[in-house]
Design a protein around this motif. Structure first.
Motif, PDB file in Angstrom:
ATOM      1  N   LEU A 219       0.047  -5.978   0.544  1.00  0.00           N
ATOM      2  CA  LEU A 219      -1.293  -6.325   0.095  1.00  0.00           C
ATOM      3  C   LEU A 219      -1.543  -7.808   0.362  1.00  0.00           C
ATOM      4  CD1 LEU A 219      -1.342  -4.379  -3.310  1.00  0.00           C
ATOM      5  CD2 LEU A 219      -2.280  -3.657  -1.085  1.00  0.00           C
ATOM      6  N   SER A 220      -2.808  -8.179   0.413  1.00  0.00           N
ATOM      7  CA  SER A 220      -3.160  -9.541   0.820  1.00  0.00           C
ATOM      8  C   SER A 220      -2.631 -10.597  -0.155  1.00  0.00           C
ATOM      9  CB  SER A 220      -4.676  -9.664   0.954  1.00  0.00           C
ATOM     10  OG  SER A 220      -5.318  -9.374  -0.284  1.00  0.00           O
ATOM     11  N   GLY A 221      -2.426 -10.229  -1.393  1.00  0.00           N
ATOM     12  CA  GLY A 221      -1.960 -11.198  -2.374  1.00  0.00           C
ATOM     13  C   GLY A 221      -0.461 -11.417  -2.392  1.00  0.00           C
ATOM     14  N   ALA A 222       0.279 -10.633  -1.640  1.00  0.00           N
ATOM     15  CA  ALA A 222       1.742 -10.759  -1.651  1.00  0.00           C
ATOM     16  C   ALA A 222       2.155 -12.083  -1.005  1.00  0.00           C
ATOM     17  CB  ALA A 222       2.376  -9.590  -0.914  1.00  0.00           C
ATOM     18  N   ARG A 223       3.044 -12.818  -1.662  1.00  0.00           N
ATOM     19  CA  ARG A 223       3.501 -14.118  -1.168  1.00  0.00           C
ATOM     20  C   ARG A 223       5.024 -14.214  -1.071  1.00  0.00           C
ATOM     21  NH1 ARG A 223      -0.873 -14.152   0.096  1.00  0.00           N
ATOM     22  NH2 ARG A 223      -2.588 -15.590  -0.388  1.00  0.00           N
TER      23      ARG A 223
ATOM     24  N   LEU B 277       7.712  -6.733  -3.167  1.00  0.00           N
ATOM     25  CA  LEU B 277       6.773  -7.782  -2.797  1.00  0.00           C
ATOM     26  C   LEU B 277       5.996  -8.222  -4.032  1.00  0.00           C
ATOM     27  CD1 LEU B 277       7.562  -6.600   0.000  1.00  0.00           C
ATOM     28  CD2 LEU B 277       5.276  -7.289   0.772  1.00  0.00           C
ATOM     29  N   THR B 278       5.799  -9.534  -4.150  1.00  0.00           N
ATOM     30  CA  THR B 278       5.198 -10.077  -5.357  1.00  0.00           C
ATOM     31  C   THR B 278       4.359 -11.308  -5.012  1.00  0.00           C
ATOM     32  OG1 THR B 278       5.731 -11.116  -7.496  1.00  0.00           O
ATOM     33  CG2 THR B 278       7.330 -11.362  -5.753  1.00  0.00           C
ATOM     34  N   ASP B 279       3.514 -11.726  -5.956  1.00  0.00           N
ATOM     35  CA  ASP B 279       2.727 -12.948  -5.742  1.00  0.00           C
ATOM     36  C   ASP B 279       3.356 -14.141  -6.438  1.00  0.00           C
ATOM     37  OD1 ASP B 279       2.280 -12.106  -8.315  1.00  0.00           O
ATOM     38  OD2 ASP B 279       0.093 -12.330  -8.249  1.00  0.00           O
ATOM     39  N   LYS B 280       4.497 -13.957  -7.064  1.00  0.00           N
ATOM     40  CA  LYS B 280       5.170 -15.048  -7.779  1.00  0.00           C
ATOM     41  C   LYS B 280       6.575 -15.270  -7.209  1.00  0.00           C
ATOM     42  CE  LYS B 280       2.765 -14.218 -12.152  1.00  0.00           C
ATOM     43  NZ  LYS B 280       1.857 -13.185 -11.561  1.00  0.00           N
TER      44      LYS B 280
ATOM     45  N   GLU C 123       0.821  -1.208   0.000  1.00  0.00           N
ATOM     46  CA  GLU C 123       0.000   0.000   0.000  1.00  0.00           C
ATOM     47  C   GLU C 123       0.855   1.258   0.000  1.00  0.00           C
ATOM     48  OE1 GLU C 123      -2.860   0.191   3.141  1.00  0.00           O
ATOM     49  OE2 GLU C 123      -3.619  -1.825   2.787  1.00  0.00           O
ATOM     50  N   LYS C 124       1.993   1.193   0.677  1.00  0.00           N
ATOM     51  CA  LYS C 124       2.809   2.395   0.867  1.00  0.00           C
ATOM     52  C   LYS C 124       4.260   2.154   0.453  1.00  0.00           C
ATOM     53  CE  LYS C 124       2.402   5.064   4.311  1.00  0.00           C
ATOM     54  NZ  LYS C 124       2.443   5.655   5.666  1.00  0.00           N
TER      55      LYS C 124
ATOM     56  N   GLU D  17      10.032  -5.626  10.213  1.00  0.00           N
ATOM     57  CA  GLU D  17       9.659  -4.267  10.604  1.00  0.00           C
ATOM     58  C   GLU D  17       9.623  -3.346   9.394  1.00  0.00           C
ATOM     59  OE1 GLU D  17       8.680  -3.366  13.688  1.00  0.00           O
ATOM     60  OE2 GLU D  17       8.758  -5.533  13.980  1.00  0.00           O
ATOM     61  N   LEU D  18      10.541  -3.538   8.491  1.00  0.00           N
ATOM     62  CA  LEU D  18      10.563  -2.724   7.271  1.00  0.00           C
ATOM     63  C   LEU D  18       9.349  -3.039   6.395  1.00  0.00           C
ATOM     64  CD1 LEU D  18      13.583  -1.878   5.051  1.00  0.00           C
ATOM     65  CD2 LEU D  18      11.630  -2.994   4.016  1.00  0.00           C
ATOM     66  N   ILE D  19       9.064  -4.335   6.231  1.00  0.00           N
ATOM     67  CA  ILE D  19       7.948  -4.741   5.369  1.00  0.00           C
ATOM     68  C   ILE D  19       6.620  -4.244   5.936  1.00  0.00           C
ATOM     69  CG2 ILE D  19       6.656  -6.752   4.541  1.00  0.00           C
ATOM     70  CD1 ILE D  19       9.334  -8.190   4.208  1.00  0.00           C
ATOM     71  N   LYS D  20       6.465  -4.301   7.251  1.00  0.00           N
ATOM     72  CA  LYS D  20       5.219  -3.821   7.859  1.00  0.00           C
ATOM     73  C   LYS D  20       4.955  -2.360   7.518  1.00  0.00           C
ATOM     74  CE  LYS D  20       5.399  -6.911  11.883  1.00  0.00           C
ATOM     75  NZ  LYS D  20       5.699  -6.971  13.340  1.00  0.00           N
TER      76      LYS D  20
END
Length: 334
Positions: A172-176, A259-262, A122-123, A164-167
């Motif tokens: 997003l909910s789809g990030a894996r 961050l990615t979903d793949k 998101e940010k 802490e950095l990622i937070k």
């Protein structure tokens, strides 16, 4: 990393426990006029960090860091001396020899620097050089580090948890997955100018983790070691440290986190997928195709090439991460 490390010389050395003593010994040797010490050793590999032949080079001006000492995650095992941590490195951007990073990484400009966090967040944001050491609470973490080449060290890192950095970026909910990218600056990184010097790697160096691995509190973004800022050869100004995985996963001099979903590509998997899996968890039961991973040579208080072989532990002894891989065949997902 394509072949087993083979000592090229035989020598012994007394314990060197920290940077202060290491520097003191160098001054003593120089004051005694011990010119030619390096010539007793076979090749420049043995000279760096021992009886240095580069005393006339300006030493890296490491800056003290403010950090919280001590951690439940730290090991009490004997630390690897500063000179070995900073003089025996894999950082192919500066050459494939273990001594190349210490010799050539001083050309790297580490300030100014920027680290971007983007992708499925998101940010998205970017940190400048000062923010790397001021935005998060710094902790000292003394971790075991196991190289895929079957040697290991114990290193007192200083840094903050990657989680802490990622937070702060609000995934997003789809990030894996989390993808990492190293600096690409061929004019300062000789290995990026030549496939021969750089080990045939396509740069920039890239790595990746699953998001749950990245969020584990053991996973660190390191900005220092031995209480001071990282030397260039160790991945200045900021690098990843994942202590239960082989060392090549801990990408150096990071400039981008996405961050990615793949599942993202990783450099060594691209180069030799049958030898370097995406996960690269330390596992004594899964050998490298060309050598055993059952044991390792610990580089600790003795001479760099002294024999100090110990049994390798699953996940490098960090059993608290085992639940991340419940139900997975670790021979298939190596």
């Amino acid at each position: 990393m394509s072949k087993r490390f083979t000592p090229s010389v035989k020598l012994t050395d007394n314990d060197v426990t920290d940077e202060r003593i290491y520097r003191q010994r160098r001054r003593i040797i120089k004051s005694l006029g011990f010119a030619g010490a390096g010539s007793l050793l076979a090749g420049k590999a043995s000279a760096i960090g021992w009886f240095d032949s580069d005393d006339d080079k300006p030493a890296f001006n490491a800056q003290p860091l403010d950090f919280v000492p001590g951690s439940d995650y730290s090991t009490s095992e004997k630390k690897t001396p500063y000179d070995k941590v900073t003089g025996f490195n894999n950082f192919y951007e500066f050459g494939t020899g273990k001594e190349d990073p210490a010799e050539y990484a001083s050309a790297l400009t580490t300030n100014p620097w920027s680290l971007s966090v983007d992708g499925m967040v998101e940010k998205p944001f970017t940190l400048d050089h000062d923010a790397l050491t001021s935005r998060f609470t710094m902790h000292e973490r003394i971790y075991r580090m196991r190289c895929v080449e079957a040697w290991s060290m114990v290193i007192p890192w200083v840094g903050f948890e990657l989680g802490e950095l990622i937070k702060q970026a609000r995934p997003l909910s789809g990030a894996r997955y989390v993808a990492f990218e190293t600096l690409e600056r061929p004019d300062e990184m000789r290995g990026q100018r030549s496939r021969f010097t750089g080990g045939g790697i396509d740069y920039p160096y890239v790595e990746g983790l699953r998001l749950d691995e990245a969020m584990h509190p053991l996973t660190l973004m390191a900005v220092g070691l031995y209480g001071k800022t990282l030397p260039p050869q160790n991945g200045a100004p900021i690098r990843l440290v994942v202590p239960w995985k082989y060392g090549f996963k801990s990408i150096k001099s990071v400039v981008r986190i996405t961050l990615t979903d793949k599942e993202p590509p990783t450099t060594w998997n691209r180069l030799a997928a049958n030898e370097y899996g995406f996960y690269a968890n330390v596992n004594p039961q899964v050998d490298h195709p060309r050598w055993s991973q059952a044991s390792e040579r610990r580089i600790a208080g003795g001479g760099l090439l002294s024999r100090n072989r110990i049994d390798t532990q699953l996940f490098n002894g960090y059993s608290e991460v085992a639940s991340l891989y419940d139900g997975m065949d670790l021979r298939k997902f190596f």
